[in-house]
Design an enzyme around this catalytic site. Structure first.
Site, mmCIF file in Angstrom:
data_model
loop_
_atom_site.group_PDB
_atom_site.id
_atom_site.type_symbol
_atom_site.label_atom_id
_atom_site.label_comp_id
_atom_site.label_asym_id
_atom_site.label_seq_id
_atom_site.Cartn_x
_atom_site.Cartn_y
_atom_site.Cartn_z
ATOM 1 N N CYS A 53 0.837 -1.194 0.000
ATOM 2 C CA CYS A 53 0.000 0.000 0.000
ATOM 3 C C CYS A 53 0.877 1.251 0.000
ATOM 4 O O CYS A 53 1.983 1.252 0.520
ATOM 5 C CB CYS A 53 -0.905 -0.002 1.234
ATOM 6 N N ASP A 55 0.410 3.752 1.727
ATOM 7 C CA ASP A 55 0.374 4.319 3.082
ATOM 8 C C ASP A 55 1.788 4.625 3.590
ATOM 9 O O ASP A 55 2.669 3.763 3.530
ATOM 10 C CB ASP A 55 -0.328 3.321 4.025
ATOM 11 N N ARG A 57 2.979 4.755 6.359
ATOM 12 C CA ARG A 57 3.421 4.011 7.546
ATOM 13 C C ARG A 57 3.873 2.584 7.230
ATOM 14 O O ARG A 57 4.192 1.833 8.148
ATOM 15 C CB ARG A 57 2.281 3.979 8.571
ATOM 16 N N HIS A 109 -2.230 -4.045 4.875
ATOM 17 C CA HIS A 109 -2.053 -3.676 6.286
ATOM 18 C C HIS A 109 -3.408 -3.417 6.930
ATOM 19 O O HIS A 109 -4.303 -2.847 6.314
ATOM 20 C CB HIS A 109 -1.136 -2.452 6.428
ATOM 21 N N CYS A 112 -6.255 -0.241 6.847
ATOM 22 C CA CYS A 112 -6.007 0.404 5.544
ATOM 23 C C CYS A 112 -7.155 1.352 5.189
ATOM 24 O O CYS A 112 -8.319 0.943 5.111
ATOM 25 C CB CYS A 112 -5.853 -0.659 4.458
HETATM 26 CO CO CO Z 1 -3.489 1.168 3.012
#
Ligand code: CO
Length: 227
Positions: A53, A55, A57, A109, A112
């Protein structure tokens, strides 16, 4: 405290601070390993392709304690794997056939935002078209997901199912099927990452052979009779 953890104070992150951070990183890296850039600039031979992803993090290298040169990376919102995505297909083809990676990991994750958004009826804009792919995953597993009443639990299960379908979608590609048909070693894996603990879970859906023999998705040799 490590420099990268200190920099997580967002007030300090600016366009200029990134450039300074780069200089600091180069200096620290060279002091530890003077030949680091000489070695890496000579070429790459990563054994792993990571599909994760976008993302902020979930950075592939940091959470797996690996370095530049170790992992070839493709990221998109909610780590979607669909065969109409030329970007993903190009990355997969290059990774498998040129770099000859032996493992492809789809890593989702928990928590998400993309998957959570796909569970709503809200209109977010252009991204709705991308999240439609996750709604399709929901439809395939509606019998199971409809029974989960807790929103967070439902989201996290859909995170897992989205990864599992992503791995399955990889097996359907001609890139992966041809690799296997040619007797080359290639394993696909589905993982999830916990933002709460930092730990990765293996979903146990690894695949290293063509198990689509009786499936409509099985691809034989190229059929020149079409058209
Ligand atoms: Co995500």
């Amino acid at each position: 405290m490590c420099a990268h953890l200190e920099s997580s104070n967002k007030d300090k992150i600016t366009y200029e601070s990134l450039l300074q951070g780069n200089k600091d990183w180069v200096a620290a890296t060279l002091s530890e390993d003077p030949s680091f850039f000489d070695r890496l600039s000579a070429g790459q031979k990563p054994p792993i392709l990571w599909i994760g992803c976008s993302d902020s993090r979930v950075p592939a290298n940091q959470i797996t304690n690996t370095n530049p040169g170790d992992i070839f990376v493709h990221r998109n919102i909610a780590n979607v794997v669909v065969h109409t995505d030329m970007n993903m297909l190009s990355v997969l083809d290059y990774a498998v056939n040129v770099l000859e990676v032996e493992h492809v990991i789809v890593c989702g994750h928990y928590g998400c935002g993309g998957v959570a958004a796909a569970l709503t009826h809200n209109q977010f804009g252009i991204i709705d078209n991308w999240l439609r792919n996750i709604k399709d995953v929901y439809r395939l597993h509606a019998d199971e997901l409809d029974l989960i009443t807790d929103t967070q639990e439902k989201t996290n299960r859909l995170v897992e199912l989205n990864v599992i379908e992503g791995v399955f979608n990889l097996t359907k590609t001609s890139i992966v099927q041809n690799r296997w048909a040619n007797g080359k070693k290639l394993s696909l894996h589905g993982w999830t990452y916990s933002l709460q603990t930092g730990l990765i879970s293996d979903l146990g859906v690894s695949s290293d052979t063509n198990n689509l023999n009786s499936s409509v998705f099985r691809i034989a040799g190229i059929d020149t009779s079409i058209g």
